[in-house]
Design an enzyme around this catalytic site. Structure first.
Site, short mmCIF file in Angstrom:
data_model
loop_
_atom_site.label_atom_id
_atom_site.label_comp_id
_atom_site.label_asym_id
_atom_site.label_seq_id
_atom_site.Cartn_x
_atom_site.Cartn_y
_atom_site.Cartn_z
N HIS A 192 0.82 -1.22 0.00
CA HIS A 192 0.00 0.00 0.00
C HIS A 192 0.85 1.26 0.00
O HIS A 192 2.04 1.22 0.29
CB HIS A 192 -0.92 0.03 1.22
N LYS A 221 -0.94 5.02 4.64
CA LYS A 221 -1.93 4.12 5.27
C LYS A 221 -1.61 3.97 6.75
O LYS A 221 -0.47 3.74 7.13
CB LYS A 221 -1.93 2.76 4.57
N1 NAD Z 1 -12.76 -0.61 2.16
C1 NAD Z 1 -12.09 -0.07 1.14
O1 NAD Z 1 -12.25 -0.47 -0.03
C2 NAD Z 1 -11.14 1.05 1.42
C3 NAD Z 1 -10.44 1.68 0.38
C4 NAD Z 1 -9.61 2.75 0.68
C5 NAD Z 1 -9.46 3.14 2.01
N2 NAD Z 1 -10.11 2.46 2.98
C6 NAD Z 1 -10.03 2.84 4.38
O2 NAD Z 1 -10.74 4.07 4.54
C7 NAD Z 1 -10.15 4.83 5.59
C8 NAD Z 1 -9.78 6.20 5.05
O3 NAD Z 1 -8.72 6.06 4.11
P1 NAD Z 1 -8.09 7.34 3.38
O4 NAD Z 1 -6.92 6.83 2.64
O5 NAD Z 1 -9.14 8.10 2.66
O6 NAD Z 1 -7.60 8.17 4.65
P2 NAD Z 1 -7.47 9.77 4.77
O7 NAD Z 1 -6.63 10.01 5.98
O8 NAD Z 1 -7.06 10.36 3.47
O9 NAD Z 1 -8.97 10.26 5.04
C9 NAD Z 1 -9.64 10.14 6.26
C10 NAD Z 1 -10.43 11.43 6.47
O10 NAD Z 1 -11.27 11.28 7.60
C11 NAD Z 1 -11.23 12.50 8.34
N3 NAD Z 1 -11.67 12.24 9.70
C12 NAD Z 1 -10.95 11.83 10.77
N4 NAD Z 1 -11.73 11.72 11.85
C13 NAD Z 1 -12.99 12.05 11.45
C14 NAD Z 1 -14.25 12.10 12.10
N5 NAD Z 1 -14.37 11.81 13.41
N6 NAD Z 1 -15.35 12.45 11.38
C15 NAD Z 1 -15.24 12.77 10.09
N7 NAD Z 1 -14.06 12.75 9.39
C16 NAD Z 1 -12.96 12.37 10.08
C17 NAD Z 1 -9.79 12.98 8.22
O11 NAD Z 1 -9.66 14.35 8.52
C18 NAD Z 1 -9.52 12.65 6.74
O12 NAD Z 1 -9.90 13.73 5.90
C19 NAD Z 1 -8.95 4.00 6.08
O13 NAD Z 1 -9.34 3.21 7.19
C20 NAD Z 1 -8.64 3.10 4.90
O14 NAD Z 1 -8.01 1.91 5.26
C21 NAD Z 1 -10.94 1.44 2.71
O1 LIG Z 2 -5.78 2.84 1.11
C1 LIG Z 2 -6.20 2.14 2.05
O2 LIG Z 2 -6.01 2.44 3.25
C2 LIG Z 2 -6.96 0.91 1.75
N1 LIG Z 2 -7.48 0.24 2.76
C3 LIG Z 2 -8.25 -0.95 2.66
C4 LIG Z 2 -7.59 -2.09 3.43
O3 LIG Z 2 -7.00 -1.84 4.50
O4 LIG Z 2 -7.70 -3.23 3.01
C5 LIG Z 2 -8.62 -1.33 1.25
C6 LIG Z 2 -7.60 -0.96 0.24
C7 LIG Z 2 -7.16 0.50 0.35
#
Ligand code: NAD
Ligand SMILES: O=C(O)C1=N[C@H](C(=O)O)CCC1
EC number: 1.17.1.8
Length: 250
Positions: free
Chosen positions: A135, A139
């Site tokens: 990643h 992350k």
């Molecule tokens: N399930 C999936 O397919 C998938 C894909 C990508 C990312 N993710 C997950 O999504 C999450 C976010 O990833 P990201 O890369 O966008 O992170 P990021 O840090 O870019 O974004 C997170 C955002 O949430 C905000 N935030 C923090 N606390 C908050 C609150 N209490 N209320 C509202 N907003 C709040 C932060 O200020 C930030 O803007 C991570 O846990 C990541 O692993 C999941």
């Molecule tokens: O960018 C991230 O953070 C992602 N989080 C998810 C994970 O932890 O599996 C999905 C992929 C991107």
């Protein structure tokens, strides 16, 4: 037909900002709020949100979901860092609001969901299995939610088939050299500039290996899964674990 009223939590984040655009572009959905860190959750109620897309961080997700469930708002959750204790806590709050649906999707991309499905199918045919996830370096959690879920599914499939524990003759190792142990499956995490989200599932057996690899090259890869989750979660009360439950994988 009235549009489904959707809010995004983490709306300024990497995936959240892409989700805001995807909801805005969907004809059957209306974006009624996009909240960031420090914004008041009461805005969700004032805006009449029916579904929240939760894309924040492991430190914020439990409080956000508790609020949503108590206020009868369905949730599609991409935020990672789930443990058995956290899931139990969420199930308890859902029991008090049985009409609410929550989807937790370790990965919204269709290819990643298929990777997990294929890995689960392959697990019983191979003696060895290891997961390597790669990643971007911003992350927060390791291993990725997807890798942890993949390892759990492989372990469960092996247990169901009565497979022997995987061979490993290592007697000395530097800390971490064999990866994290998730239900007996080694999981290795790489953090590298230039990457987004990637995973290899490696299987080994007598004279052969099988590698299942998936690459998310852009956050757009997660959007069809998020939109599917939003449309389906409103008629799926309780906790749904994994987007595969909303796909007809056979
Ligand atoms: N399930 C999936 O397919 C998938 C894909 C990508 C990312 N993710 C997950 O999504 C999450 C976010 O990833 P990201 O890369 O966008 O992170 P990021 O840090 O870019 O974004 C997170 C955002 O949430 C905000 N935030 C923090 N606390 C908050 C609150 N209490 N209320 C509202 N907003 C709040 C932060 O200020 C930030 O803007 C991570 O846990 C990541 O692993 C999941
Ligand atoms: O960018 C991230 O953070 C992602 N989080 C998810 C994970 O932890 O599996 C999905 C992929 C991107």
């Amino acid at each position: 037909m009235s549009k489904l009223r959707v809010a995004v939590l983490g709306a300024q984040g990497r995936i959240g900002s892409e989700a805001v655009r995807a909801v805005e572009a969907a004809e059957d959905l209306e974006l009624v709020a996009g909240l960031g860190r420090g914004d008041k959750l009461e805005t969700l109620v004032d805006a009449g949100a029916e579904v929240v897309v939760e894309l924040t961080n492991p430190g914020a997700v439990m409080g956000n979901l508790d609020f949503c469930v108590r206020h009868g708002i369905h949730a599609v959750v991409g935020t990672t860092g789930w443990t058995d204790e956290r899931l139990a806590q969420l199930r308890t709050s859902l029991a008090a609001s049985p009409q609410v649906g929550v989807l937790i999707a370790p990965n919204f991309s269709i290819g990643a969901v298929l990777t997990m499905h294929f890995a689960q199918q392959a697990a019983r045919f191979f003696e060895s299995a290891e997961v390597v996830e790669l990643h971007h370096p911003n992350k927060a959690d390791a291993p990725s939610g997807t890798a942890a879920r993949t390892a759990q599914l492989i372990a469960a499939a092996r247990a169901e088939a009565g497979c022997a524990p995987q061979p490993d003759a290592t007697t000395t190792a530097l800390d971490g050299a064999r990866g994290a142990d998730v239900d007996g499956i080694p999981v290795h995490s790489v953090r590298l500039r230039g990457l987004l989200a990637h995973q290899e599932v490696l299987f080994g057996g007598e004279g052969e290996t099988l590698t299942i690899r998936h690459d998310s090259l852009h956050h757009s890869s997660f959007m069809p899964g998020i939109l599917l989750g939003v449309r389906r979660v409103v008629s799926a009360p309780g906790l749904t674990m994994g987007l595969e439950n909303f796909l007809d994988l056979g």
